[in-house]
Design a protein around this motif. Structure first.
Motif, PDB file in Angstrom:
ATOM      1  N   THR A 110       0.804  -1.229   0.000  1.00  0.00           N
ATOM      2  CA  THR A 110       0.000   0.000   0.000  1.00  0.00           C
ATOM      3  C   THR A 110       0.836   1.277   0.000  1.00  0.00           C
ATOM      4  OG1 THR A 110      -0.156   0.058   2.429  1.00  0.00           O
ATOM      5  CG2 THR A 110      -1.869  -1.146   1.240  1.00  0.00           C
ATOM      6  N   ARG A 111       2.126   1.166   0.166  1.00  0.00           N
ATOM      7  CA  ARG A 111       2.961   2.352   0.322  1.00  0.00           C
ATOM      8  C   ARG A 111       3.210   3.049  -1.021  1.00  0.00           C
ATOM      9  NH1 ARG A 111       8.349  -1.205   1.826  1.00  0.00           N
ATOM     10  NH2 ARG A 111       8.744  -2.035  -0.270  1.00  0.00           N
ATOM     11  N   THR A 112       3.676   4.290  -0.934  1.00  0.00           N
ATOM     12  CA  THR A 112       4.106   5.025  -2.119  1.00  0.00           C
ATOM     13  C   THR A 112       5.392   4.404  -2.644  1.00  0.00           C
ATOM     14  OG1 THR A 112       3.112   7.065  -1.285  1.00  0.00           O
ATOM     15  CG2 THR A 112       4.789   7.283  -2.996  1.00  0.00           C
ATOM     16  N   ILE A 113       5.474   4.208  -3.940  1.00  0.00           N
ATOM     17  CA  ILE A 113       6.579   3.464  -4.548  1.00  0.00           C
ATOM     18  C   ILE A 113       7.768   4.386  -4.817  1.00  0.00           C
ATOM     19  CG2 ILE A 113       7.266   2.080  -6.537  1.00  0.00           C
ATOM     20  CD1 ILE A 113       5.221   0.749  -4.629  1.00  0.00           C
ATOM     21  N   VAL A 114       8.967   3.837  -4.586  1.00  0.00           N
ATOM     22  CA  VAL A 114      10.206   4.546  -4.912  1.00  0.00           C
ATOM     23  C   VAL A 114      10.967   3.752  -5.959  1.00  0.00           C
ATOM     24  CG1 VAL A 114      10.365   5.642  -2.648  1.00  0.00           C
ATOM     25  CG2 VAL A 114      11.456   3.425  -3.009  1.00  0.00           C
ATOM     26  N   ASN A 206      -3.189  15.313   4.231  1.00  0.00           N
ATOM     27  CA  ASN A 206      -2.662  16.028   5.403  1.00  0.00           C
ATOM     28  C   ASN A 206      -1.909  15.099   6.344  1.00  0.00           C
ATOM     29  OD1 ASN A 206      -3.983  18.404   4.469  1.00  0.00           O
ATOM     30  ND2 ASN A 206      -5.875  17.767   5.508  1.00  0.00           N
ATOM     31  N   GLY A 207      -1.067  14.242   5.763  1.00  0.00           N
ATOM     32  CA  GLY A 207      -0.246  13.340   6.565  1.00  0.00           C
ATOM     33  C   GLY A 207      -0.826  11.956   6.748  1.00  0.00           C
ATOM     34  N   GLU A 208      -2.121  11.806   6.528  1.00  0.00           N
ATOM     35  CA  GLU A 208      -2.726  10.477   6.591  1.00  0.00           C
ATOM     36  C   GLU A 208      -2.545   9.784   5.239  1.00  0.00           C
ATOM     37  OE1 GLU A 208      -3.923   8.625   8.895  1.00  0.00           O
ATOM     38  OE2 GLU A 208      -3.858  10.094  10.524  1.00  0.00           O
ATOM     39  N   THR A 209      -2.082   8.554   5.267  1.00  0.00           N
ATOM     40  CA  THR A 209      -1.778   7.836   4.039  1.00  0.00           C
ATOM     41  C   THR A 209      -2.740   6.655   3.843  1.00  0.00           C
ATOM     42  OG1 THR A 209      -0.272   6.272   5.106  1.00  0.00           O
ATOM     43  CG2 THR A 209       0.662   8.379   4.359  1.00  0.00           C
ATOM     44  N   PRO A 210      -2.865   6.166   2.617  1.00  0.00           N
ATOM     45  CA  PRO A 210      -3.622   4.928   2.403  1.00  0.00           C
ATOM     46  C   PRO A 210      -3.112   3.770   3.251  1.00  0.00           C
ATOM     47  CG  PRO A 210      -3.277   6.021   0.312  1.00  0.00           C
ATOM     48  CD  PRO A 210      -2.467   6.785   1.333  1.00  0.00           C
ATOM     49  N   THR A 211      -1.806   3.725   3.483  1.00  0.00           N
ATOM     50  CA  THR A 211      -1.247   2.671   4.339  1.00  0.00           C
ATOM     51  C   THR A 211      -1.822   2.752   5.747  1.00  0.00           C
ATOM     52  OG1 THR A 211       0.818   2.570   3.073  1.00  0.00           O
ATOM     53  CG2 THR A 211       0.879   1.739   5.331  1.00  0.00           C
ATOM     54  N   ASN A 212      -1.885   3.965   6.310  1.00  0.00           N
ATOM     55  CA  ASN A 212      -2.462   4.132   7.649  1.00  0.00           C
ATOM     56  C   ASN A 212      -3.897   3.625   7.691  1.00  0.00           C
ATOM     57  OD1 ASN A 212      -0.084   5.348   8.434  1.00  0.00           O
ATOM     58  ND2 ASN A 212      -0.867   7.437   8.230  1.00  0.00           N
ATOM     59  N   PHE A 213      -4.663   3.980   6.676  1.00  0.00           N
ATOM     60  CA  PHE A 213      -6.073   3.577   6.620  1.00  0.00           C
ATOM     61  C   PHE A 213      -6.212   2.060   6.534  1.00  0.00           C
ATOM     62  CE2 PHE A 213      -9.473   2.411   3.495  1.00  0.00           C
ATOM     63  CZ  PHE A 213     -10.527   2.444   4.392  1.00  0.00           C
ATOM     64  N   ILE A 214      -5.452   1.415   5.623  1.00  0.00           N
ATOM     65  CA  ILE A 214      -5.578  -0.023   5.437  1.00  0.00           C
ATOM     66  C   ILE A 214      -5.093  -0.777   6.675  1.00  0.00           C
ATOM     67  CG2 ILE A 214      -4.924  -1.992   4.023  1.00  0.00           C
ATOM     68  CD1 ILE A 214      -6.766  -0.086   2.573  1.00  0.00           C
ATOM     69  N   LEU A 215      -4.014  -0.317   7.300  1.00  0.00           N
ATOM     70  CA  LEU A 215      -3.548  -0.956   8.536  1.00  0.00           C
ATOM     71  C   LEU A 215      -4.612  -0.862   9.624  1.00  0.00           C
ATOM     72  CD1 LEU A 215       0.202   0.154   8.704  1.00  0.00           C
ATOM     73  CD2 LEU A 215      -0.641  -2.190   8.536  1.00  0.00           C
ATOM     74  N   HIS A 216      -5.251   0.283   9.743  1.00  0.00           N
ATOM     75  CA  HIS A 216      -6.342   0.460  10.715  1.00  0.00           C
ATOM     76  C   HIS A 216      -7.477  -0.498  10.418  1.00  0.00           C
ATOM     77  CE1 HIS A 216      -8.969   2.642  13.524  1.00  0.00           C
ATOM     78  NE2 HIS A 216      -9.909   2.526  12.594  1.00  0.00           N
ATOM     79  N   LEU A 217      -7.839  -0.593   9.158  1.00  0.00           N
ATOM     80  CA  LEU A 217      -8.937  -1.487   8.743  1.00  0.00           C
ATOM     81  C   LEU A 217      -8.607  -2.948   9.074  1.00  0.00           C
ATOM     82  CD1 LEU A 217     -11.603  -1.938   7.126  1.00  0.00           C
ATOM     83  CD2 LEU A 217     -10.174  -2.100   5.071  1.00  0.00           C
ATOM     84  N   VAL A 218      -7.399  -3.373   8.754  1.00  0.00           N
ATOM     85  CA  VAL A 218      -6.997  -4.754   8.969  1.00  0.00           C
ATOM     86  C   VAL A 218      -6.972  -5.083  10.459  1.00  0.00           C
ATOM     87  CG1 VAL A 218      -5.048  -6.366   8.789  1.00  0.00           C
ATOM     88  CG2 VAL A 218      -5.723  -5.005   6.812  1.00  0.00           C
TER      89      VAL A 218
END
Length: 223
Positions: A110-114, A206-218
């Motif tokens: 889910t993270r931003t790719i580098v 504003n600092g909240e990422t899709p990763t934060n959301f998906i981790l919370h959901l899981v």
């Protein structure tokens, strides 16, 4: 393990292409420049004539590798999922705690790719933008069932099955492990899309990422 994975080839189902683009300099240029062009112009405005002009080659030379731009998009999306699986294996193999392993896996997918310097002809951040914006066009077609039978989506499904296995290891009696695994992947792409294009309808800003959301959901679902 690190040394072994570093020499592995990212494999795409061979029915997607006519000639493997990884086997020649021209093929690698086709992949490199198609990523840049699709990201710049969008898939609808992309064609092999424009790509031929970009790589300084005849349009017919591209058709020796891919029979259509749809097949090229299938190749790019499959390459991305195979590369993601490569990273998933590499970064989680030494983690013994099941929940920690799942959380790490969720972060990876889910993270931003580098940029990954091991694959110089593929700009992974640009490819990820294509995955977010264009990948649904590879399967939202009338041919999806036939292409699925041909194995075109096997790498995508394999990543989901890896996630499902980790979900089951955390909560063996969870009845929706496959649905949660596929939701992790698809929701992440959707939230990245909304964050970039429609931020008014997502909390991922504003600092909240899709990763934060998906981790919370899981965690709320399994713990």
């Amino acid at each position: 393990m690190q040394d072994l994975l570093s020499i592995l080839k990212i494999s795409v189902p061979d029915k997607i292409y006519i000639k493997d683009p990884e086997t020649s300099d021209l093929g690698k240029r086709i992949i490199e420049q198609s990523i840049i062009l699709i990201n710049d112009k969008g898939f609808e405005n992309f064609n092999f004539k424009k790509l031929g002009q970009k790589i300084g080659s005849n349009e017919s030379s591209i058709y020796r590798y891919f029979e259509s731009k749809h097949k090229l998009l299938l190749y790019l999306t499959s390459w991305y999922w195979a590369w993601l699986e490569y990273n998933l294996v590499l970064e989680t193999f030494s983690i013994s705690n099941n929940l920690e392993k799942l959380e790490k896996a969720v972060t990876i997918v889910t993270r931003t790719i580098v940029v990954d310097s091991k694959f110089s002809h593929v700009n992974e951040p640009l490819l990820y933008k294509i995955i977010v914006n264009e990948s649904s066009k590879s399967y939202l077609t009338k041919e999806v069932d036939a292409e699925n039978k041909e194995g075109y989506f096997e790498v995508f499904k394999r990543v989901i099955l890896r996630l499902e296995k980790m979900i089951i290891s955390v909560k063996p009696d969870f009845p929706y492990s496959l649905s949660l695994a596929s939701t992790i992947l698809e929701s992440s792409l959707h939230q990245h899309f909304l964050k970039e294009h429609m931020p008014s309808v997502t909390n991922c800003k504003n600092g909240e990422t899709p990763t934060n959301f998906i981790l919370h959901l899981v965690n709320k679902t399994l713990i």
